[in-house]
Design a protein around this motif. Structure first.
Motif, PDB file in Angstrom:
ATOM      1  N   LEU A 207      -6.619 -10.904  -0.798  1.00  0.00           N
ATOM      2  CA  LEU A 207      -7.038  -9.567  -0.792  1.00  0.00           C
ATOM      3  C   LEU A 207      -8.378  -9.505  -1.578  1.00  0.00           C
ATOM      4  CD1 LEU A 207      -3.595  -7.841  -0.754  1.00  0.00           C
ATOM      5  CD2 LEU A 207      -4.846  -8.725   1.311  1.00  0.00           C
ATOM      6  N   ALA A 215      -8.994  -6.254   6.612  1.00  0.00           N
ATOM      7  CA  ALA A 215      -8.209  -5.463   6.996  1.00  0.00           C
ATOM      8  C   ALA A 215      -8.493  -5.061   8.511  1.00  0.00           C
ATOM      9  CB  ALA A 215      -8.189  -4.159   6.404  1.00  0.00           C
ATOM     10  N   LEU A 242      -2.416  -4.910   3.288  1.00  0.00           N
ATOM     11  CA  LEU A 242      -3.659  -4.611   4.306  1.00  0.00           C
ATOM     12  C   LEU A 242      -3.470  -3.262   5.295  1.00  0.00           C
ATOM     13  CD1 LEU A 242      -4.784  -8.007   5.664  1.00  0.00           C
ATOM     14  CD2 LEU A 242      -6.001  -6.752   4.132  1.00  0.00           C
TER      15      LEU A 242
END
Length: 376
Positions: A207, A215, A242
């Motif tokens: 992430l 995303a 996400l």
């Protein structure tokens, strides 16, 4: 294994400032899997190319490895494609040698670090057993033009068919930091076989590297699943985080977890232990606990999942067994953690039968494997 990156943005030699590596020198770095070399095959004001060459030591990768009896004599451990085909090893070396460039920082040329510049990337041997279309599906939505070449595994033996290794060329106008983060995430996704055990900290790595693009990527579910080695709990955690960014509905999240069956094996049923950890995490989320104690943490299975929760600010893992704590530290990859990750974790030896001031200040305490041993 080899990767080259070139630019024609004038003066092209300023690429050395962005990468923090002088074009007139050869830079060598010791990596866990071998030695990484950074050098410049060409460095003029019109065009500058940097090369990352990773020399993998296949014997060193196996030395000291514990496995089933007789496994150490398996020839496949020593004779394989690991030293040649781009994989998670190359991605790890990329992050280690270009760590500052990946953050987009360059004190000498800050305006250049913030600018989109023409870039060309060449990875001559990419392991992609999902076919030649996958690099396009992964890189084109990010603004890259993708050229993929393949050929026979052995020209002298046509019956062996096409080689599973691709020659991949990327070209586009992007910030250098964006390009490096794309490679760091997507090279292991293409290979789909990480060379190390994947734990909860991998969710944070994914992430962080994909913060600006993952995303909204049309293949985000496939990327998360492959990057996290098809571990369902970690994949679900990554996709849920996400979804918070992308406002994805829970039903879409469930669909994502079950999608792409033509490329990925179906998820196995959750074990009872995994269901138990999932139930604990659900309770902690419902109470918005930010400082959590895993009391009787054992070998760190639950602590790993707790560290994968973005809303949990600190995890205190305690056990009466020094041996269990050593295993937990190894399982959690404490030695490989960044300072920020390490600050979120405290490992202590402690017993619930004694008062311990270090256990104060928690929002929640979990006794998942210990409560049955505590007197009423």
């Amino acid at each position: 294994m080899l990767l080259t990156l070139a630019t024609t943005h004038p003066p092209a030699r300023d690429l050395g400032f962005l990468l923090h590596k002088h074009p007139d020198r050869v830079h060598s770095f010791t990596e866990p899997m071998g030695t990484a070399h950074v050098f410049y095959p060409e460095a003029t004001d019109d065009r500058c190319t940097v090369a990352l060459l990773l020399e993998v030591d296949p014997v060193g990768l196996v030395r000291g490895r514990k496995g089933a009896p007789g496994e150490g004599f398996a020839l496949a451990q020593y004779v394989n494609d690991r030293p040649y085909a781009a994989s998670s090893m190359l991605a790890m070396a990329l992050k280690d040698v270009f760590r500052t460039a990946m953050t987009g920082r360059c004190n000498a040329r800050p305006e250049l670090a913030a600018a989109a510049i023409p870039l060309e990337i060449h990875v001559p041997a990419v392991a992609s057993r999902a076919g030649s279309d996958l690099p396009r599906r992964l890189f084109e939505p990010l603004g890259w033009r993708v050229a993929v070449a393949t050929g026979p595994l052995d020209p002298d033996v046509p019956a062996w068919g096409e080689s599973p290794y691709l020659d991949v060329r990327l070209s586009g106008t992007l910030r250098l930091a964006e390009a490096l983060n794309h490679l760091y995430v997507l090279l292991p996704v293409l290979d789909d076989a990480k060379h190390y055990r994947v734990g909860g900290d991998e969710v944070d790595k994914l992430l962080r590297a994909g913060a600006d693009w993952l995303a909204s990527h049309p293949e985000s579910d496939l990327i998360a699943r492959r990057y996290l080695s098809h571990r369902r709990e970690l994949t679900r955690s990554a996709l849920a985080r996400l979804a918070e960014v992308d406002d994805t509905e829970p039903e879409q999240l469930d669909d994502a977890l079950g999608g792409a069956v033509e490329l990925d094996p179906p998820d196995r049923p959750l074990s009872l232990a995994e269901q138990r950890r999932g139930a604990v995490l659900a309770v902690l989320r419902s109470h918005a606990a930010r400082r959590v104690g895993d009391l009787g943490c054992g070998e760190g299975l639950l602590a790993r999942e707790l560290l994968g929760e973005r809303t949990i600010e600190h995890v205190l893992a305690a056990d009466v067994s020094a041996r269990a704590l050593r295993i937990a530290g190894s399982r959690l990859g404490v030695e490989r953690m960044s300072d920020a990750q390490r600050a979120r974790l405290t490992l202590i030896q402690s017993s619930l039968t004694y008062r311990d001031e270090r256990l104060t200040g928690l929002d929640a305490a979990v006794l998942m494997e210990v409560v049955e041993h505590v007197d009423p």
